[in-house]
Design an enzyme around this catalytic site. Structure first.
Site, PDB file in Angstrom:
ATOM      1  N   HIS A   1       0.864  -1.185   0.000  1.00 27.35           N
ATOM      2  CA  HIS A   1       0.000   0.000   0.000  1.00 27.35           C
ATOM      3  C   HIS A   1       0.899   1.232   0.000  1.00 27.35           C
ATOM      4  O   HIS A   1       2.134   1.105  -0.038  1.00 27.35           O
ATOM      5  CB  HIS A   1      -0.939  -0.021   1.212  1.00 27.35           C
ATOM      6  CG  HIS A   1      -0.221  -0.234   2.517  1.00 27.35           C
ATOM      7  ND1 HIS A   1       0.647   0.701   3.048  1.00 27.35           N
ATOM      8  CD2 HIS A   1      -0.204  -1.280   3.373  1.00 27.35           C
ATOM      9  CE1 HIS A   1       1.135   0.243   4.185  1.00 27.35           C
ATOM     10  NE2 HIS A   1       0.647  -0.967   4.401  1.00 27.35           N
TER      11      HIS A   1
ATOM     12  N   HIS B   1       4.140   1.312   2.143  1.00 24.11           N
ATOM     13  CA  HIS B   1       5.288   0.604   1.569  1.00 24.11           C
ATOM     14  C   HIS B   1       5.867   1.390   0.397  1.00 24.11           C
ATOM     15  O   HIS B   1       7.081   1.510   0.253  1.00 24.11           O
ATOM     16  CB  HIS B   1       4.864  -0.768   1.033  1.00 24.11           C
ATOM     17  CG  HIS B   1       4.262  -1.693   2.041  1.00 24.11           C
ATOM     18  ND1 HIS B   1       2.947  -2.075   2.012  1.00 24.11           N
ATOM     19  CD2 HIS B   1       4.808  -2.328   3.109  1.00 24.11           C
ATOM     20  CE1 HIS B   1       2.704  -2.915   3.002  1.00 24.11           C
ATOM     21  NE2 HIS B   1       3.808  -3.079   3.702  1.00 24.11           N
TER      22      HIS B   1
ATOM     23  N   GLN C   1       7.665 -14.627  13.083  1.00 22.70           N
ATOM     24  CA  GLN C   1       7.265 -13.480  13.906  1.00 22.70           C
ATOM     25  C   GLN C   1       5.786 -13.514  14.287  1.00 22.70           C
ATOM     26  O   GLN C   1       5.288 -12.576  14.908  1.00 22.70           O
ATOM     27  CB  GLN C   1       7.639 -12.166  13.221  1.00 22.70           C
ATOM     28  CG  GLN C   1       6.833 -11.818  11.991  1.00 22.70           C
ATOM     29  CD  GLN C   1       7.419 -10.626  11.257  1.00 22.70           C
ATOM     30  OE1 GLN C   1       8.502 -10.687  10.712  1.00 22.70           O
ATOM     31  NE2 GLN C   1       6.698  -9.510  11.252  1.00 22.70           N
TER      32      GLN C   1
ATOM     33  N   LYS D   1       5.358   3.652  11.405  1.00 23.76           N
ATOM     34  CA  LYS D   1       4.152   2.906  11.778  1.00 23.76           C
ATOM     35  C   LYS D   1       4.508   1.772  12.755  1.00 23.76           C
ATOM     36  O   LYS D   1       3.778   1.502  13.696  1.00 23.76           O
ATOM     37  CB  LYS D   1       3.518   2.378  10.493  1.00 23.76           C
ATOM     38  CG  LYS D   1       2.618   1.197  10.631  1.00 23.76           C
ATOM     39  CD  LYS D   1       1.244   1.631  11.014  1.00 23.76           C
ATOM     40  CE  LYS D   1       0.238   0.514  11.044  1.00 23.76           C
ATOM     41  NZ  LYS D   1       0.713  -0.830  10.939  1.00 23.76           N
TER      42      LYS D   1
ATOM     43  N   VAL E   1       2.204   6.712   6.705  1.00 18.35           N
ATOM     44  CA  VAL E   1       1.258   7.189   5.690  1.00 18.35           C
ATOM     45  C   VAL E   1      -0.145   6.781   6.146  1.00 18.35           C
ATOM     46  O   VAL E   1      -0.352   5.641   6.602  1.00 18.35           O
ATOM     47  CB  VAL E   1       1.582   6.574   4.308  1.00 18.35           C
ATOM     48  CG1 VAL E   1       0.557   7.002   3.263  1.00 18.35           C
ATOM     49  CG2 VAL E   1       2.990   6.972   3.875  1.00 18.35           C
TER      50      VAL E   1
ATOM     51  N   SER F   1      -1.605  -3.326   5.699  1.00 19.70           N
ATOM     52  CA  SER F   1      -2.109  -4.454   4.897  1.00 19.70           C
ATOM     53  C   SER F   1      -3.280  -5.101   5.613  1.00 19.70           C
ATOM     54  O   SER F   1      -4.197  -5.632   4.996  1.00 19.70           O
ATOM     55  CB  SER F   1      -1.001  -5.498   4.706  1.00 19.70           C
ATOM     56  OG  SER F   1       0.169  -4.892   4.218  1.00 19.70           O
ATOM     57  N   ARG F   2      -3.256  -5.066   6.939  1.00 19.51           N
ATOM     58  CA  ARG F   2      -4.296  -5.741   7.727  1.00 19.51           C
ATOM     59  C   ARG F   2      -5.638  -5.017   7.692  1.00 19.51           C
ATOM     60  O   ARG F   2      -6.647  -5.602   8.111  1.00 19.51           O
ATOM     61  CB  ARG F   2      -3.843  -5.875   9.188  1.00 19.51           C
ATOM     62  CG  ARG F   2      -2.709  -6.867   9.386  1.00 19.51           C
ATOM     63  CD  ARG F   2      -2.395  -7.048  10.848  1.00 19.51           C
ATOM     64  NE  ARG F   2      -1.634  -8.253  11.116  1.00 19.51           N
ATOM     65  CZ  ARG F   2      -0.318  -8.279  11.348  1.00 19.51           C
ATOM     66  NH1 ARG F   2       0.378  -7.155  11.357  1.00 19.51           N
ATOM     67  NH2 ARG F   2       0.300  -9.428  11.578  1.00 19.51           N
TER      68      ARG F   2
HETATM   69  P1  AMP Z   1       4.843  -4.782   6.688  1.00 16.99           P
HETATM   70  O1  AMP Z   1       4.641  -5.252   5.287  1.00 16.99           O
HETATM   71  O2  AMP Z   1       3.578  -4.396   7.380  1.00 16.99           O
HETATM   72  O3  AMP Z   1       5.731  -5.683   7.491  1.00 16.99           O
HETATM   73  O4  AMP Z   1       5.651  -3.420   6.568  1.00 16.99           O
HETATM   74  C1  AMP Z   1       6.844  -3.318   5.848  1.00 16.99           C
HETATM   75  C2  AMP Z   1       7.455  -1.961   6.116  1.00 16.99           C
HETATM   76  O5  AMP Z   1       6.531  -0.941   5.720  1.00 16.99           O
HETATM   77  C3  AMP Z   1       7.754  -1.739   7.602  1.00 16.99           C
HETATM   78  O6  AMP Z   1       8.965  -1.028   7.734  1.00 16.99           O
HETATM   79  C4  AMP Z   1       6.570  -0.909   8.032  1.00 16.99           C
HETATM   80  O7  AMP Z   1       6.848  -0.088   9.144  1.00 16.99           O
HETATM   81  C5  AMP Z   1       6.318  -0.072   6.805  1.00 16.99           C
HETATM   82  N1  AMP Z   1       4.935   0.430   6.811  1.00 16.99           N
HETATM   83  C6  AMP Z   1       3.804  -0.300   6.991  1.00 16.99           C
HETATM   84  N2  AMP Z   1       2.727   0.516   7.009  1.00 16.99           N
HETATM   85  C7  AMP Z   1       3.196   1.775   6.850  1.00 16.99           C
HETATM   86  C8  AMP Z   1       2.582   3.060   6.798  1.00 16.99           C
HETATM   87  N3  AMP Z   1       1.263   3.225   6.904  1.00 16.99           N
HETATM   88  N4  AMP Z   1       3.376   4.144   6.619  1.00 16.99           N
HETATM   89  C9  AMP Z   1       4.731   4.004   6.521  1.00 16.99           C
HETATM   90  N5  AMP Z   1       5.360   2.825   6.549  1.00 16.99           N
HETATM   91  C10 AMP Z   1       4.615   1.717   6.727  1.00 16.99           C
END
Ligand code: AMP
Length: 280
Positions: A32, A35, A59, A147, A174, A184-185
Protein backbone atom coordinates in the site's frame (compact mmCIF):
# COMPACT_ATOMS: atom_id res chain seq x y z
CA UNK A 1 12.51 -5.12 -12.76
CA UNK A 2 13.98 -8.46 -11.76
CA UNK A 3 11.99 -10.90 -9.64
CA UNK A 4 13.82 -13.57 -7.66
CA UNK A 5 12.56 -16.42 -5.52
CA UNK A 6 15.93 -17.89 -4.67
CA UNK A 7 18.68 -16.47 -2.49
CA UNK A 8 21.27 -17.41 -5.12
CA UNK A 9 19.55 -15.24 -7.72
CA UNK A 10 19.64 -12.23 -5.38
CA UNK A 11 23.30 -12.86 -4.59
CA UNK A 12 24.16 -13.14 -8.29
CA UNK A 13 22.45 -9.82 -9.09
CA UNK A 14 23.93 -8.21 -5.97
CA UNK A 15 27.48 -9.19 -6.94
CA UNK A 16 27.16 -7.33 -10.24
CA UNK A 17 26.27 -4.03 -8.54
CA UNK A 18 29.51 -2.30 -7.69
CA UNK A 19 29.21 1.43 -8.32
CA UNK A 20 25.71 2.05 -6.98
CA UNK A 21 24.33 2.27 -3.48
CA UNK A 22 21.72 -0.35 -2.66
CA UNK A 23 18.51 0.52 -0.86
CA UNK A 24 16.40 -2.22 0.70
CA UNK A 25 12.73 -2.25 1.72
CA UNK A 26 11.68 -5.42 3.57
CA UNK A 27 7.91 -6.02 3.58
CA UNK A 28 5.31 -8.71 4.11
CA UNK A 29 3.55 -7.70 0.89
CA UNK A 30 -0.03 -6.64 0.11
CA UNK A 31 1.64 -3.35 -0.67
CA UNK A 32 0.00 0.00 0.00
CA UNK A 33 1.04 3.65 -0.01
CA UNK A 34 3.03 3.19 3.22
CA UNK A 35 5.29 0.60 1.57
CA UNK A 36 5.41 2.58 -1.66
CA UNK A 37 6.57 5.71 0.19
CA UNK A 38 9.54 3.68 1.46
CA UNK A 39 10.33 2.32 -2.01
CA UNK A 40 10.15 5.83 -3.52
CA UNK A 41 12.38 7.19 -0.77
CA UNK A 42 14.88 4.38 -1.39
CA UNK A 43 14.84 5.17 -5.10
CA UNK A 44 15.59 8.83 -4.40
CA UNK A 45 18.57 7.94 -2.20
CA UNK A 46 20.01 4.87 -3.94
CA UNK A 47 20.97 3.63 -7.39
CA UNK A 48 19.45 0.16 -6.97
CA UNK A 49 16.39 -0.72 -4.91
CA UNK A 50 15.56 -4.17 -3.58
CA UNK A 51 12.14 -4.96 -2.10
CA UNK A 52 11.45 -8.22 -0.30
CA UNK A 53 8.01 -9.72 0.12
CA UNK A 54 7.86 -12.46 2.72
CA UNK A 55 5.25 -13.20 5.36
CA UNK A 56 7.63 -14.38 8.05
CA UNK A 57 6.12 -17.28 10.03
CA UNK A 58 8.70 -16.82 12.80
CA UNK A 59 7.26 -13.48 13.91
CA UNK A 60 3.70 -14.76 14.30
CA UNK A 61 2.64 -16.34 17.57
CA UNK A 62 0.17 -19.21 18.01
CA UNK A 63 -3.36 -18.02 17.26
CA UNK A 64 -2.15 -14.92 15.38
CA UNK A 65 -3.09 -14.11 11.78
CA UNK A 66 -0.33 -15.84 9.76
CA UNK A 67 -2.87 -17.85 7.74
CA UNK A 68 -5.22 -14.95 7.07
CA UNK A 69 -2.52 -12.34 6.42
CA UNK A 70 -3.53 -10.81 3.04
CA UNK A 71 -1.45 -11.71 -0.02
CA UNK A 72 -1.55 -10.49 -3.65
CA UNK A 73 1.71 -11.14 -5.41
CA UNK A 74 0.74 -9.99 -8.90
CA UNK A 75 -0.54 -6.62 -7.74
CA UNK A 76 2.48 -6.19 -5.45
CA UNK A 77 4.88 -6.69 -8.35
CA UNK A 78 3.09 -4.03 -10.42
CA UNK A 79 3.06 -1.55 -7.54
CA UNK A 80 6.70 -2.19 -6.62
CA UNK A 81 7.78 -1.66 -10.21
CA UNK A 82 5.82 1.60 -10.54
CA UNK A 83 7.37 2.88 -7.30
CA UNK A 84 10.89 2.21 -8.59
CA UNK A 85 11.96 -1.23 -7.35
CA UNK A 86 14.76 -2.81 -9.38
CA UNK A 87 14.60 -6.25 -7.79
CA UNK A 88 11.80 -7.92 -5.85
CA UNK A 89 12.77 -10.92 -3.74
CA UNK A 90 9.85 -13.27 -3.03
CA UNK A 91 11.23 -16.22 -1.10
CA UNK A 92 9.00 -18.98 0.22
CA UNK A 93 9.33 -20.25 3.81
CA UNK A 94 11.52 -23.14 2.61
CA UNK A 95 13.98 -20.72 1.04
CA UNK A 96 14.25 -18.61 4.20
CA UNK A 97 14.12 -21.53 6.65
CA UNK A 98 15.45 -24.60 4.80
CA UNK A 99 15.98 -26.29 8.17
CA UNK A 100 15.01 -25.40 11.73
CA UNK A 101 17.22 -22.58 13.04
CA UNK A 102 19.96 -23.80 15.38
CA UNK A 103 20.76 -20.35 16.77
CA UNK A 104 18.84 -17.18 17.47
CA UNK A 105 19.28 -13.54 18.34
CA UNK A 106 17.22 -12.73 21.41
CA UNK A 107 16.11 -9.12 21.70
CA UNK A 108 16.91 -8.19 25.30
CA UNK A 109 16.02 -4.52 25.49
CA UNK A 110 12.88 -2.64 24.58
CA UNK A 111 10.70 -5.76 24.56
CA UNK A 112 9.15 -5.47 28.02
CA UNK A 113 6.74 -2.88 26.65
CA UNK A 114 4.28 -2.32 23.76
CA UNK A 115 4.18 -5.19 21.22
CA UNK A 116 7.19 -6.85 22.84
CA UNK A 117 5.12 -7.47 25.96
CA UNK A 118 1.90 -8.47 24.19
CA UNK A 119 3.53 -10.63 21.47
CA UNK A 120 6.25 -12.67 23.22
CA UNK A 121 8.98 -13.75 20.79
CA UNK A 122 7.67 -11.52 18.01
CA UNK A 123 10.77 -9.32 17.80
CA UNK A 124 13.10 -12.34 17.95
CA UNK A 125 11.32 -13.52 14.79
CA UNK A 126 11.62 -10.07 13.23
CA UNK A 127 15.36 -9.72 13.85
CA UNK A 128 15.95 -13.28 12.61
CA UNK A 129 14.36 -12.59 9.24
CA UNK A 130 15.78 -9.08 8.92
CA UNK A 131 19.31 -10.35 9.68
CA UNK A 132 18.93 -13.08 7.06
CA UNK A 133 17.62 -10.56 4.52
CA UNK A 134 20.43 -8.09 5.28
CA UNK A 135 22.98 -10.87 4.74
CA UNK A 136 21.37 -11.87 1.45
CA UNK A 137 20.79 -8.38 0.02
CA UNK A 138 23.76 -6.58 1.67
CA UNK A 139 22.15 -3.15 1.35
CA UNK A 140 23.78 0.19 2.13
CA UNK A 141 20.47 1.64 3.36
CA UNK A 142 17.36 -0.11 4.69
CA UNK A 143 14.01 1.63 4.99
CA UNK A 144 11.45 1.10 7.75
CA UNK A 145 8.17 2.82 8.62
CA UNK A 146 7.49 4.76 11.79
CA UNK A 147 4.15 2.91 11.78
CA UNK A 148 6.12 0.05 13.38
CA UNK A 149 8.19 2.34 15.59
CA UNK A 150 9.25 -0.29 18.13
CA UNK A 151 10.42 -2.54 15.29
CA UNK A 152 12.46 0.28 13.73
CA UNK A 153 14.11 1.11 17.08
CA UNK A 154 14.91 -2.55 17.79
CA UNK A 155 16.42 -3.08 14.34
CA UNK A 156 18.52 0.08 14.66
CA UNK A 157 19.93 -1.21 17.97
CA UNK A 158 20.48 -4.72 16.56
CA UNK A 159 22.44 -3.27 13.63
CA UNK A 160 24.65 -1.37 16.09
CA UNK A 161 25.03 -4.41 18.40
CA UNK A 162 26.16 -6.67 15.56
CA UNK A 163 28.10 -4.08 13.50
CA UNK A 164 25.94 -4.73 10.46
CA UNK A 165 27.11 -2.34 7.74
CA UNK A 166 23.73 -0.82 6.88
CA UNK A 167 22.17 2.57 7.61
CA UNK A 168 18.59 2.39 8.89
CA UNK A 169 16.25 5.10 7.60
CA UNK A 170 12.85 5.55 9.25
CA UNK A 171 10.03 7.23 7.31
CA UNK A 172 6.76 8.80 8.53
CA UNK A 173 3.49 6.85 8.74
CA UNK A 174 1.26 7.19 5.69
CA UNK A 175 -2.44 7.50 6.58
CA UNK A 176 -5.82 7.22 4.93
CA UNK A 177 -7.61 10.59 4.46
CA UNK A 178 -9.57 9.89 7.67
CA UNK A 179 -6.37 9.37 9.67
CA UNK A 180 -6.29 5.57 9.88
CA UNK A 181 -2.70 4.37 9.44
CA UNK A 182 -2.38 2.41 6.20
CA UNK A 183 -1.85 -1.26 6.92
CA UNK A 184 -2.11 -4.45 4.90
CA UNK A 185 -4.30 -5.74 7.73
CA UNK A 186 -6.94 -3.02 7.26
CA UNK A 187 -8.70 -5.24 4.66
CA UNK A 188 -9.48 -7.68 7.45
CA UNK A 189 -11.59 -5.09 9.31
CA UNK A 190 -15.35 -5.46 8.89
CA UNK A 191 -17.12 -2.50 7.21
CA UNK A 192 -18.37 -1.36 10.61
CA UNK A 193 -14.92 -1.63 12.22
CA UNK A 194 -13.33 0.22 9.30
CA UNK A 195 -15.74 3.15 9.88
CA UNK A 196 -14.80 3.36 13.54
CA UNK A 197 -11.06 2.63 13.28
CA UNK A 198 -9.94 6.26 12.66
CA UNK A 199 -10.83 6.92 16.32
CA UNK A 200 -7.56 5.16 17.20
CA UNK A 201 -5.42 7.94 15.74
CA UNK A 202 -7.84 10.70 16.83
CA UNK A 203 -7.58 9.44 20.41
CA UNK A 204 -3.77 9.33 20.27
CA UNK A 205 -3.70 12.90 18.93
CA UNK A 206 -5.99 14.08 21.73
CA UNK A 207 -3.81 12.31 24.30
CA UNK A 208 -0.66 14.01 22.99
CA UNK A 209 -2.41 17.41 23.25
CA UNK A 210 -3.45 16.66 26.83
CA UNK A 211 0.06 15.60 27.83
CA UNK A 212 1.57 18.67 26.19
CA UNK A 213 -0.81 20.84 28.16
CA UNK A 214 0.47 19.29 31.38
CA UNK A 215 -2.17 16.70 32.27
CA UNK A 216 -1.05 13.69 34.29
CA UNK A 217 0.36 10.97 31.99
CA UNK A 218 -1.32 8.08 33.81
CA UNK A 219 -4.73 9.75 33.63
CA UNK A 220 -4.29 10.65 29.97
CA UNK A 221 -3.34 7.07 29.05
CA UNK A 222 -6.36 5.70 30.91
CA UNK A 223 -8.73 8.16 29.21
CA UNK A 224 -7.17 7.43 25.82
CA UNK A 225 -7.59 3.70 26.30
CA UNK A 226 -11.26 4.03 27.34
CA UNK A 227 -11.95 6.37 24.46
CA UNK A 228 -10.44 3.98 21.90
CA UNK A 229 -12.45 1.08 23.32
CA UNK A 230 -15.69 3.08 23.36
CA UNK A 231 -15.32 4.67 19.92
CA UNK A 232 -13.93 1.69 17.99
CA UNK A 233 -15.64 -1.19 19.76
CA UNK A 234 -12.22 -2.87 19.73
CA UNK A 235 -10.34 -4.33 22.66
CA UNK A 236 -7.34 -2.26 23.70
CA UNK A 237 -4.18 -4.31 24.03
CA UNK A 238 -2.15 -1.38 25.32
CA UNK A 239 -1.81 2.39 25.24
CA UNK A 240 1.66 3.23 26.50
CA UNK A 241 4.14 6.07 26.63
CA UNK A 242 7.86 5.46 26.37
CA UNK A 243 11.06 7.28 25.61
CA UNK A 244 12.10 7.39 21.97
CA UNK A 245 14.10 5.63 20.68
CA UNK A 246 15.18 3.93 23.96
CA UNK A 247 11.73 2.40 24.59
CA UNK A 248 11.76 2.90 28.36
CA UNK A 249 8.36 3.41 30.00
CA UNK A 250 7.82 7.14 30.64
CA UNK A 251 5.75 8.42 33.56
CA UNK A 252 6.01 12.05 32.67
CA UNK A 253 6.64 14.46 29.83
CA UNK A 254 9.96 16.29 30.05
CA UNK A 255 10.81 19.24 27.80
CA UNK A 256 13.14 18.25 24.98
CA UNK A 257 12.76 14.47 25.50
CA UNK A 258 11.28 12.65 22.47
CA UNK A 259 8.45 10.30 23.44
CA UNK A 260 6.54 7.54 21.71
CA UNK A 261 2.84 7.18 22.43
CA UNK A 262 1.74 3.85 20.98
CA UNK A 263 -1.26 1.57 21.06
CA UNK A 264 -2.55 -1.77 19.81
CA UNK A 265 -6.22 -2.58 19.40
CA UNK A 266 -7.84 -5.93 18.68
CA UNK A 267 -10.79 -6.04 16.31
CA UNK A 268 -12.77 -9.17 15.40
CA UNK A 269 -10.22 -10.57 12.94
CA UNK A 270 -7.29 -8.24 13.19
CA UNK A 271 -5.06 -6.38 15.61
CA UNK A 272 -3.96 -2.88 14.57
CA UNK A 273 -1.17 -0.69 15.90
CA UNK A 274 -0.52 3.04 15.66
CA UNK A 275 1.67 5.65 17.33
CA UNK A 276 2.78 9.25 17.53
CA UNK A 277 6.33 10.44 18.28
CA UNK A 278 6.41 13.89 19.86
CA UNK A 279 8.61 16.20 21.91
CA UNK A 280 7.39 18.74 24.49
P1 AMP B 1 4.84 -4.78 6.69
O1 AMP B 1 4.64 -5.25 5.29
O2 AMP B 1 3.58 -4.40 7.38
O3 AMP B 1 5.73 -5.68 7.49
O4 AMP B 1 5.65 -3.42 6.57
C1 AMP B 1 6.84 -3.32 5.85
C2 AMP B 1 7.46 -1.96 6.12
O5 AMP B 1 6.53 -0.94 5.72
C3 AMP B 1 7.75 -1.74 7.60
O6 AMP B 1 8.96 -1.03 7.73
C4 AMP B 1 6.57 -0.91 8.03
O7 AMP B 1 6.85 -0.09 9.14
C5 AMP B 1 6.32 -0.07 6.81
N1 AMP B 1 4.93 0.43 6.81
C6 AMP B 1 3.80 -0.30 6.99
N2 AMP B 1 2.73 0.52 7.01
C7 AMP B 1 3.20 1.77 6.85
C8 AMP B 1 2.58 3.06 6.80
N3 AMP B 1 1.26 3.22 6.90
N4 AMP B 1 3.38 4.14 6.62
C9 AMP B 1 4.73 4.00 6.52
N5 AMP B 1 5.36 2.83 6.55
C10 AMP B 1 4.61 1.72 6.73
Amino acid sequence: MITARRTEEVRRTRSRIVNQTIGFVPTMGFLHEGHLSLIRRAKQDCGFVVVSIFVNPLQFGAGEDYDTYPRNEKNDLNLAQEAGADLVFLPGPDEMYPKPMSSSIRVEKGTDILCGASRPGHFDGVVAVVTKLFNIVQPDFAYFGQKDAQQAAIIETMVQDYHIPVTIVTSPTVREPDGLAKSSRNVNLTAEERKKAPAVYRSLEAAVDQMLSGEDVKDVLAVCSSRIAAETGGQVDYVELCTWPELKRAGQVKAGEPLLLACAVRFSKVRLIDNIIFTA
